[in-house]
Design a protein around this motif. Structure first.
Motif, PDB file in Angstrom:
ATOM      1  N   ASP A 162      -5.560  -7.573   1.905  1.00  0.00           N
ATOM      2  CA  ASP A 162      -6.224  -6.563   1.089  1.00  0.00           C
ATOM      3  C   ASP A 162      -6.692  -5.376   1.918  1.00  0.00           C
ATOM      4  O   ASP A 162      -6.822  -4.254   1.416  1.00  0.00           O
ATOM      5  N   LEU A 163      -6.970  -5.615   3.200  1.00  0.00           N
ATOM      6  CA  LEU A 163      -7.429  -4.528   4.057  1.00  0.00           C
ATOM      7  C   LEU A 163      -6.356  -3.470   4.261  1.00  0.00           C
ATOM      8  O   LEU A 163      -6.657  -2.304   4.526  1.00  0.00           O
ATOM      9  N   PHE A 164      -5.087  -3.869   4.143  1.00  0.00           N
ATOM     10  CA  PHE A 164      -3.974  -2.954   4.381  1.00  0.00           C
ATOM     11  C   PHE A 164      -3.219  -2.643   3.096  1.00  0.00           C
ATOM     12  O   PHE A 164      -2.137  -2.087   3.129  1.00  0.00           O
ATOM     13  N   SER A 165      -3.792  -2.993   1.960  1.00  0.00           N
ATOM     14  CA  SER A 165      -3.129  -2.773   0.681  1.00  0.00           C
ATOM     15  C   SER A 165      -3.651  -1.510   0.027  1.00  0.00           C
ATOM     16  O   SER A 165      -4.821  -1.161   0.148  1.00  0.00           O
ATOM     17  N   ASP A 166      -2.754  -0.805  -0.687  1.00  0.00           N
ATOM     18  CA  ASP A 166      -3.171   0.373  -1.436  1.00  0.00           C
ATOM     19  C   ASP A 166      -3.998  -0.003  -2.654  1.00  0.00           C
ATOM     20  O   ASP A 166      -4.737   0.821  -3.187  1.00  0.00           O
ATOM     21  N   ASN A 167      -3.853  -1.235  -3.130  1.00  0.00           N
ATOM     22  CA  ASN A 167      -4.597  -1.687  -4.298  1.00  0.00           C
ATOM     23  C   ASN A 167      -5.164  -3.069  -4.013  1.00  0.00           C
ATOM     24  O   ASN A 167      -4.646  -4.074  -4.473  1.00  0.00           O
ATOM     25  N   PRO A 168      -6.218  -3.156  -3.197  1.00  0.00           N
ATOM     26  CA  PRO A 168      -6.755  -4.461  -2.821  1.00  0.00           C
ATOM     27  C   PRO A 168      -7.277  -5.216  -4.020  1.00  0.00           C
ATOM     28  O   PRO A 168      -7.916  -4.663  -4.911  1.00  0.00           O
ATOM     29  N   ALA A 169      -6.982  -6.531  -4.035  1.00  0.00           N
ATOM     30  CA  ALA A 169      -7.456  -7.409  -5.114  1.00  0.00           C
ATOM     31  C   ALA A 169      -7.093  -6.847  -6.480  1.00  0.00           C
ATOM     32  O   ALA A 169      -7.905  -6.818  -7.398  1.00  0.00           O
ATOM     33  N   GLY A 170      -5.867  -6.337  -6.613  1.00  0.00           N
ATOM     34  CA  GLY A 170      -5.439  -5.756  -7.877  1.00  0.00           C
ATOM     35  C   GLY A 170      -5.461  -6.772  -9.007  1.00  0.00           C
ATOM     36  O   GLY A 170      -5.275  -7.969  -8.812  1.00  0.00           O
ATOM     37  N   GLU A 171      -5.691  -6.263 -10.211  1.00  0.00           N
ATOM     38  CA  GLU A 171      -5.825  -7.128 -11.380  1.00  0.00           C
ATOM     39  C   GLU A 171      -4.658  -6.950 -12.343  1.00  0.00           C
ATOM     40  O   GLU A 171      -4.741  -7.369 -13.495  1.00  0.00           O
ATOM     41  N   GLN A 172      -3.556  -6.344 -11.874  1.00  0.00           N
ATOM     42  CA  GLN A 172      -2.450  -6.107 -12.785  1.00  0.00           C
ATOM     43  C   GLN A 172      -1.894  -7.398 -13.356  1.00  0.00           C
ATOM     44  O   GLN A 172      -1.534  -7.471 -14.536  1.00  0.00           O
ATOM     45  N   ALA A 173      -1.804  -8.438 -12.535  1.00  0.00           N
ATOM     46  CA  ALA A 173      -1.209  -9.692 -12.982  1.00  0.00           C
ATOM     47  C   ALA A 173      -2.036 -10.330 -14.096  1.00  0.00           C
ATOM     48  O   ALA A 173      -1.493 -10.761 -15.118  1.00  0.00           O
ATOM     49  N   VAL A 174      -3.357 -10.395 -13.921  1.00  0.00           N
ATOM     50  CA  VAL A 174      -4.188 -11.022 -14.945  1.00  0.00           C
ATOM     51  C   VAL A 174      -4.282 -10.136 -16.186  1.00  0.00           C
ATOM     52  O   VAL A 174      -4.379 -10.639 -17.311  1.00  0.00           O
ATOM     53  N   GLN A 175      -4.236  -8.823 -16.006  1.00  0.00           N
ATOM     54  CA  GLN A 175      -4.257  -7.935 -17.161  1.00  0.00           C
ATOM     55  C   GLN A 175      -2.993  -8.091 -17.991  1.00  0.00           C
ATOM     56  O   GLN A 175      -3.047  -8.133 -19.233  1.00  0.00           O
ATOM     57  N   LYS A 176      -1.855  -8.187 -17.314  1.00  0.00           N
ATOM     58  CA  LYS A 176      -0.591  -8.386 -18.023  1.00  0.00           C
ATOM     59  C   LYS A 176      -0.583  -9.725 -18.745  1.00  0.00           C
ATOM     60  O   LYS A 176      -0.133  -9.824 -19.901  1.00  0.00           O
ATOM     61  N   LEU A 177      -1.086 -10.757 -18.084  1.00  0.00           N
ATOM     62  CA  LEU A 177      -1.128 -12.076 -18.713  1.00  0.00           C
ATOM     63  C   LEU A 177      -2.085 -12.090 -19.895  1.00  0.00           C
ATOM     64  O   LEU A 177      -1.809 -12.721 -20.927  1.00  0.00           O
ATOM     65  N   ALA A 178      -3.215 -11.408 -19.779  1.00  0.00           N
ATOM     66  CA  ALA A 178      -4.163 -11.322 -20.890  1.00  0.00           C
ATOM     67  C   ALA A 178      -3.524 -10.646 -22.090  1.00  0.00           C
ATOM     68  O   ALA A 178      -3.687 -11.092 -23.239  1.00  0.00           O
TER      69      ALA A 178
END
Length: 220
Positions: A162-178
């Motif tokens: 996450d320290l080197f990610s443009d979107n640390p701890a992104g929630e796209q996966a859980v949002q898509k699943l929701a």
């Protein structure tokens, strides 16, 4: 005169090491003051200031709506998404997110493809029959004001990533699943039938106000 190198069993400590240690102590003290307000009136010195530097919103396109939004369902789902890595314990590699997703799904009747054959009027113009396609469901639209992550658990490697990610701890996966769960719930909720019933009521009221005494609305 005695120097640090002349001290029995002693080693000379580099000057930069003392500087780093001193800075670290000062930072810890400042964090404690800010976090726990140890000195009255001093904690606000490091208060955050939020500024909106966004540019103006640009209109990309305009689309005419040919459908009648007849019903809207409000849904909420709790998503528990876990991702594990083979041969590695969760403390090293793996994530688990508990997410509350709230959103809406609309039920509508598409009237864009209707022509004059969809409406039949009797000779004395007292009765009308309208043929419409079956109601359909829109896609789930998550409400960001009512959707939130309850907890996030990440392994050591995921935290480092996450320290080197443009979107640390992104929630796209859980949002898509929701959204997928909400779409599935909408299909079993009777929202389509409710949309057709409401559309029928709207058309009956409209045509009766125009003088029609008998109004029939069919779907298929």
């Amino acid at each position: 005169m005695e120097t640090s190198s002349d001290r029995p069993g002693g080693t000379r400590r580099p000057m930069w090491g003392r500087i780093v240690a001193g800075v670290a102590v000062v930072v810890v003290l400042l964090v404690l003051v800010e976090r726990f307000s140890l000195v009255p009136g001093f904690g606000g010195l490091f208060g955050s200031d939020t500024r909106d530097r966004s540019g103006p919103a640009l209109l990309k396109s305009v689309q005419d709506m040919d459908r009648y939004e007849a019903a809207v369902g409000n849904f909420q789902v709790v998503v528990d998404l876990e991702k594990d890595a083979a041969f590695l314990p969760d403390a090293i590699r793996g994530t688990r997110t508990l997410y509350v997703g709230a959103g809406t799904v609309s039920g509508y009747v598409d009237m864009g493809g209707l022509d004059e054959r969809a409406v039949t009027v009797n000779e004395d113009r007292t009765g009308a029959t309208i043929r419409l396609p079956h109601a359909m469901l829109g896609t789930a639209a998550l409400d960001p004001n009512r959707s939130y992550a309850v907890s996030k658990q990440r392994g050591l490697l995921d935290r480092i990533g996450d320290l080197f990610s443009d979107n640390p701890a992104g929630e796209q996966a859980v949002q898509k699943l929701a959204a997928q769960h909400i779409d599935a719930a909408a299909r079993d909720s009777g929202l389509v039938d409710r949309a057709e019933k409401n559309t029928t009521s709207m058309l009956e009221g409209l045509l009766r106000s125009l003088g029609f005494r008998e109004v029939t609305v069919t779907y298929g």
